[in-house]
Scaffold this active site. Sequence first.
Site, PDB file in Angstrom:
ATOM      1  N   PRO A  63       5.011 -17.190 -40.458  1.00  0.00           N
ATOM      2  CA  PRO A  63       5.526 -18.569 -40.413  1.00  0.00           C
ATOM      3  C   PRO A  63       6.756 -18.709 -39.506  1.00  0.00           C
ATOM      4  O   PRO A  63       6.884 -19.695 -38.769  1.00  0.00           O
ATOM      5  CB  PRO A  63       5.875 -18.864 -41.872  1.00  0.00           C
ATOM      6  N   TYR A  64       7.637 -17.714 -39.546  1.00  0.00           N
ATOM      7  CA  TYR A  64       8.823 -17.714 -38.690  1.00  0.00           C
ATOM      8  C   TYR A  64       8.412 -17.661 -37.213  1.00  0.00           C
ATOM      9  O   TYR A  64       8.933 -18.405 -36.378  1.00  0.00           O
ATOM     10  CB  TYR A  64       9.704 -16.518 -39.059  1.00  0.00           C
ATOM     11  N   TYR A  65       7.464 -16.798 -36.898  1.00  0.00           N
ATOM     12  CA  TYR A  65       7.013 -16.667 -35.512  1.00  0.00           C
ATOM     13  C   TYR A  65       6.269 -17.908 -35.035  1.00  0.00           C
ATOM     14  O   TYR A  65       6.384 -18.290 -33.869  1.00  0.00           O
ATOM     15  CB  TYR A  65       6.165 -15.403 -35.340  1.00  0.00           C
TER      16      TYR A  65
END
Length: 214
Positions: free
Chosen positions: A128-130
């Site tokens: 999700p961060y990426y």
Amino acid sequence: MKVLVIGANGKVGQQVVSMLHAHERHTVRAMVRKQEQLEAFQKKGIEAVLADLEGTVDEIAEAAKGCDAIVFSAGSGGHTGADKTLLVDLDGAVKAMEAAEKVGIKRFVMVSSFQAHNRENWPENLKPYYVAKHYADRMLMNSGLNYTIIRPGYLLNEKGTGLVAVAENLNVGSIPREDVARTIVQSLDEPNTYKKAFDLMSGDTEIAEALKSL
């Protein structure tokens, strides 16, 4: 140039603010979310402003007025869920771009993450961060802003060496936060970094020389 640092209270952001505050050519304004953070910067003689990436574009634009460049080094932090990651690392970043365009700021330096441009290299536990970083970077590249996107490897708290490696694609590695901050500051007015995105690791080349080799 006068630089608004978004994410000024983060570990990289604090070092960028300190370096710009001591810089002979640039000045700095720290953007923070909390009153106590603002007061901490002001006690050091550093201009600071309150604004929230989960607020409005107008709020961020007001914080950016009078600046010539934005450094975006904000993040939702590792303790938050995917919802906050989307709200801060993606939508917050896009709001900052919109605010820059609204007040006529052209220069925008984005702190992204190693290999954010290559989906096949994203760690499973950080997807999700990426995703947030990937699409924020793409929005920046498709904007009218004069961008630089810096994708550092694993961040270390140890003292910087001033020696780095930069390229569109590097093997995974690490880098002290101090060297990331130095690279950000040197990128601000290095024409060879304009409209470019690159991975950043510890290496064996002086930062200024490495940036000129991009």
